[in-house]
Design an enzyme around this catalytic site. Structure first.
Site, short mmCIF file in Angstrom:
data_model
loop_
_atom_site.label_atom_id
_atom_site.label_comp_id
_atom_site.label_asym_id
_atom_site.label_seq_id
_atom_site.Cartn_x
_atom_site.Cartn_y
_atom_site.Cartn_z
N CYS A 21 0.84 -1.20 0.00
CA CYS A 21 0.00 0.00 0.00
C CYS A 21 0.88 1.26 0.00
O CYS A 21 1.55 1.53 -0.98
CB CYS A 21 -0.97 -0.04 1.18
SG CYS A 21 -2.34 1.15 1.01
N GLU A 72 -2.35 -8.97 3.55
CA GLU A 72 -2.67 -9.42 4.92
C GLU A 72 -4.14 -9.27 5.25
O GLU A 72 -4.62 -9.81 6.25
CB GLU A 72 -1.80 -8.67 5.93
CG GLU A 72 -2.24 -7.25 6.26
CD GLU A 72 -1.83 -6.21 5.22
OE1 GLU A 72 -2.03 -5.00 5.48
OE2 GLU A 72 -1.31 -6.59 4.14
N HIS A 120 -3.76 -4.90 0.09
CA HIS A 120 -3.25 -5.43 1.36
C HIS A 120 -3.35 -6.95 1.34
O HIS A 120 -4.43 -7.50 1.58
CB HIS A 120 -4.06 -4.89 2.53
CG HIS A 120 -3.80 -3.45 2.83
ND1 HIS A 120 -2.81 -3.05 3.70
CD2 HIS A 120 -4.40 -2.32 2.39
CE1 HIS A 120 -2.81 -1.72 3.78
NE2 HIS A 120 -3.76 -1.26 2.99
#
Length: 206
Positions: free
Chosen positions: A80, A192, A190
């Protein structure tokens, strides 16, 4: 694999660490240069504005650390805002010099109508940027059209179009989803926060 997560006060570091640990990696959150240089791989996370991010990196000497690590030809992943820090320059709230690890500019995404909001938040299916798809990139072997999670107002426009390895469609526009030059990779999304597909990506590139 020992993966260092760069600690500069900005980013979802604990979410990134948990995702990597789930993938079986050892993680370390640090701003120590020696720890960064000895890592098997490094992640530069990021949430916020690029001006503040670059100031923090420079004040902690991490800009130089990241450039040195990049020369070691080990995986370096920017997530990001961390991806945007890999560029040459950003126009977010002024003009800011970035790390220049993948030459390019960070420019604001432009809505085509009032129904398109900035920041753009949501899940989007990624596609390869060439007829060969992701062949020869860190995404090689992954299926295209996997949906990943984005939150951003600016996008990476690389000087060399071949450094953009994935994009997603936003209205009639192609928005950069990932960039790569040699061992340096950036994801605007993202991983994650992208569920099984994001974990699959982290397992694949590390």
């Amino acid at each position: 694999m020992r993966v260092v997560i760069v600690d500069y006060g900005m980013g979802n570091v604990f979410s990134v660490a948990r995702a990597l640990q789930f993938c079986g990696h050892t993680t370390e959150l640090t701003a120590n240069d020696a720890s960064i240089q000895s890592a098997d791989a490094v992640i530069l996370p990021g949430v916020g504005a690029i001006g503040a991010a670059m100031l923090e990196l420079k004040q902690r000497g991490l800009d130089a650390s990241l450039r040195r690590f990049a020369e070691r030809e080990r995986p370096l992943l920017g997530i990001c805002l961390g991806m945007q820090a890999l560029a040459t320059i950003s126009e977010e709230f002024g003009t800011h010099a970035c790390l220049n690890l993948i030459p390019g500019q960070i420019k604001k995404i432009q809505p085509e109508h009032d129904g398109m909001k900035v920041p753009n938040i949501g899940w989007y299916a990624m596609q390869g940027s060439t007829a060969q798809g992701w062949q020869g990139t860190s995404f090689d072997g992954l299926e295209e059209n996997a949906a990943t999670y984005f939150v951003h107002s600016y996008q990476f426009i690389p000087d060399n179009a071949t450094d953009a390895i994935a994009f997603y469609r936003w209205g009639n526009q192609s928005i950069t989803a990932a960039v790569q030059r040699n061992n340096i990779l950036g994801t605007q999304f993202h991983p994650e926060k992208s569920g099984p597909e994001g974990l699959k990506l982290l397992q694949h590139i590390f």
